[in-house]
Scaffold this active site. Sequence first.
Site, PDB file in Angstrom:
ATOM      1  CG  ASP A  11      -1.939   1.065   1.229  1.00 24.35           C
ATOM      2  OD1 ASP A  11      -1.685   2.145   0.639  1.00 24.35           O
ATOM      3  OD2 ASP A  11      -3.017   0.842   1.800  1.00 24.35           O
ATOM      4  CG  ASP A  57      -8.359   3.607  -7.020  1.00 24.26           C
ATOM      5  OD1 ASP A  57      -8.610   3.247  -8.191  1.00 24.26           O
ATOM      6  OD2 ASP A  57      -7.914   2.831  -6.158  1.00 24.26           O
ATOM      7  CE  LYS A  89     -19.357   8.877  -0.487  1.00 27.15           C
ATOM      8  NZ  LYS A  89     -19.457   7.473  -0.218  1.00 27.15           N
ATOM      9  CG  ASP A 148     -11.130   8.551 -16.915  1.00 21.88           C
ATOM     10  OD1 ASP A 148     -10.362   8.115 -16.033  1.00 21.88           O
ATOM     11  OD2 ASP A 148     -12.371   8.444 -16.846  1.00 21.88           O
ATOM     12  CD  GLU A 198      -3.546  -3.160 -17.952  1.00 21.35           C
ATOM     13  OE1 GLU A 198      -3.174  -2.303 -17.119  1.00 21.35           O
ATOM     14  OE2 GLU A 198      -2.887  -4.167 -18.245  1.00 21.35           O
ATOM     15  CE1 TYR A 199      -8.284   0.003 -14.233  1.00 21.78           C
ATOM     16  CE2 TYR A 199     -10.096   1.550 -14.122  1.00 21.78           C
ATOM     17  CZ  TYR A 199      -9.495   0.392 -13.698  1.00 21.78           C
ATOM     18  OH  TYR A 199     -10.112  -0.390 -12.749  1.00 21.78           O
ATOM     19  CD  GLU A 200      -3.261   6.297 -22.150  1.00 23.83           C
ATOM     20  OE1 GLU A 200      -2.548   6.235 -21.132  1.00 23.83           O
ATOM     21  OE2 GLU A 200      -2.828   6.638 -23.254  1.00 23.83           O
TER      22      GLU A 200
HETATM   23  C1  LIG Z   1      -7.908   2.522 -11.490  1.00 22.24           C
HETATM   24  S1  LIG Z   1      -6.612   1.394 -11.370  1.00 22.24           S
HETATM   25  C2  LIG Z   1      -5.455   1.951 -12.607  1.00 22.24           C
HETATM   26  C3  LIG Z   1      -4.461   0.878 -12.977  1.00 22.24           C
HETATM   27  C4  LIG Z   1      -3.402   1.296 -14.019  1.00 22.24           C
HETATM   28  N1  LIG Z   1      -2.515   2.313 -13.491  1.00 22.24           N
HETATM   29  C5  LIG Z   1      -4.050   1.773 -15.293  1.00 22.24           C
HETATM   30  O1  LIG Z   1      -3.967   2.975 -15.591  1.00 22.24           O
HETATM   31  O2  LIG Z   1      -4.615   0.936 -16.010  1.00 22.24           O
HETATM   32  C6  LIG Z   1      -5.819   1.923  -9.872  1.00 22.24           C
HETATM   33  C7  LIG Z   1      -4.881   0.888  -9.318  1.00 22.24           C
HETATM   34  O3  LIG Z   1      -4.170   1.463  -8.224  1.00 22.24           O
HETATM   35  C8  LIG Z   1      -4.110   0.550  -7.164  1.00 22.24           C
HETATM   36  N2  LIG Z   1      -3.987   1.334  -5.939  1.00 22.24           N
HETATM   37  C9  LIG Z   1      -4.883   2.227  -5.473  1.00 22.24           C
HETATM   38  N3  LIG Z   1      -4.456   2.761  -4.325  1.00 22.24           N
HETATM   39  C10 LIG Z   1      -3.248   2.206  -4.074  1.00 22.24           C
HETATM   40  C11 LIG Z   1      -2.320   2.353  -3.014  1.00 22.24           C
HETATM   41  N4  LIG Z   1      -2.580   3.166  -1.983  1.00 22.24           N
HETATM   42  N5  LIG Z   1      -1.190   1.620  -3.047  1.00 22.24           N
HETATM   43  C12 LIG Z   1      -0.950   0.777  -4.093  1.00 22.24           C
HETATM   44  N6  LIG Z   1      -1.801   0.585  -5.116  1.00 22.24           N
HETATM   45  C13 LIG Z   1      -2.940   1.291  -5.104  1.00 22.24           C
HETATM   46  C14 LIG Z   1      -5.430  -0.209  -7.253  1.00 22.24           C
HETATM   47  O4  LIG Z   1      -5.382  -1.460  -6.605  1.00 22.24           O
HETATM   48  C15 LIG Z   1      -5.604  -0.332  -8.755  1.00 22.24           C
HETATM   49  O5  LIG Z   1      -5.003  -1.500  -9.269  1.00 22.24           O
END
Ligand SMILES: C[S@@+](CC[C@H](N)C(=O)[O-])C[C@H]1O[C@@H](n2cnc3c(N)ncnc32)[C@H](O)[C@@H]1O
Length: 220
Positions: free
Chosen positions: A104, A125, A129, A161, A199-201
Amino acid sequence: MCYNGVGDNMRLRNVRGANEKIEDSSYMILDYLEYRGHFQSLFANNHPIHIEIGMGKGSFIIEKARRNPDINFIGIEKYDSVIVRALDKLGKESIPNLRFIRMDAEHIDDVFWKEIDTIYLNFSDPWPKNRHENRRLSSIHFLQKYDSLFAERKRIVMKTDNRHLFEFSLVSMVEYGYSIVDVCLDIYAEDLKDNVPTEYETKFHNLGFPIYMVEVIKNK
Ligand SMILES: C[S@@+](CC[C@H](N)C(=O)[O-])C[C@H]1O[C@@H](n2cnc3c(N)ncnc32)[C@H](O)[C@@H]1O
């Protein structure tokens, strides 16, 4: 657009054999606390280290590492179930300048010490909120943690995005002393050179959303 780890991650949480794959993979840095201040020794070179925080299934960082053998890349992700997808993508391919850490990012300042060149924040993410503001990876809470990670100049490159997260991040980075080097409100409209999609992009670009990008630097 909201993806607070509820969609994909819920589905991926129970990937069978994820633990074993992670423990057996030479891409994983399992004893990462041992390397604080000398991560370069893992790569046996003195190339700059770039990290992606929240790498997801790893498309971006894997491709960056393939294209840039003179840079060391470390992907950080908090869920086993997602990291395992990156390991599956790699299969038997060997990329010597690539490693992953499962952790984390809340504890990232316990892991690295004055050794990082660039941080990538891709489609983090958004935590919409207000009371969750400190969980956003571009909040001042996290920017303070990142300070001690950087070797010299501090550089962050972000793509998203999510307009609200983008605006929040610009304000937070500039308030914290970063200067904007490059900013783009739609990387596909401007044909950004050497862009490596995440991937998300790919998903959100295909749905017609503009993809925002900003690169910032702080010298102190
Ligand atoms: C929305 S996804 C985007 C994944 C990738 N970067 C993409 O653009 O396709 C966000 C990723 O960040 C990870 N993540 C979110 N908060 C995190 C944290 N505090 N520490 C490590 N990973 C985190 C989530 O588990 C998730 O896999």
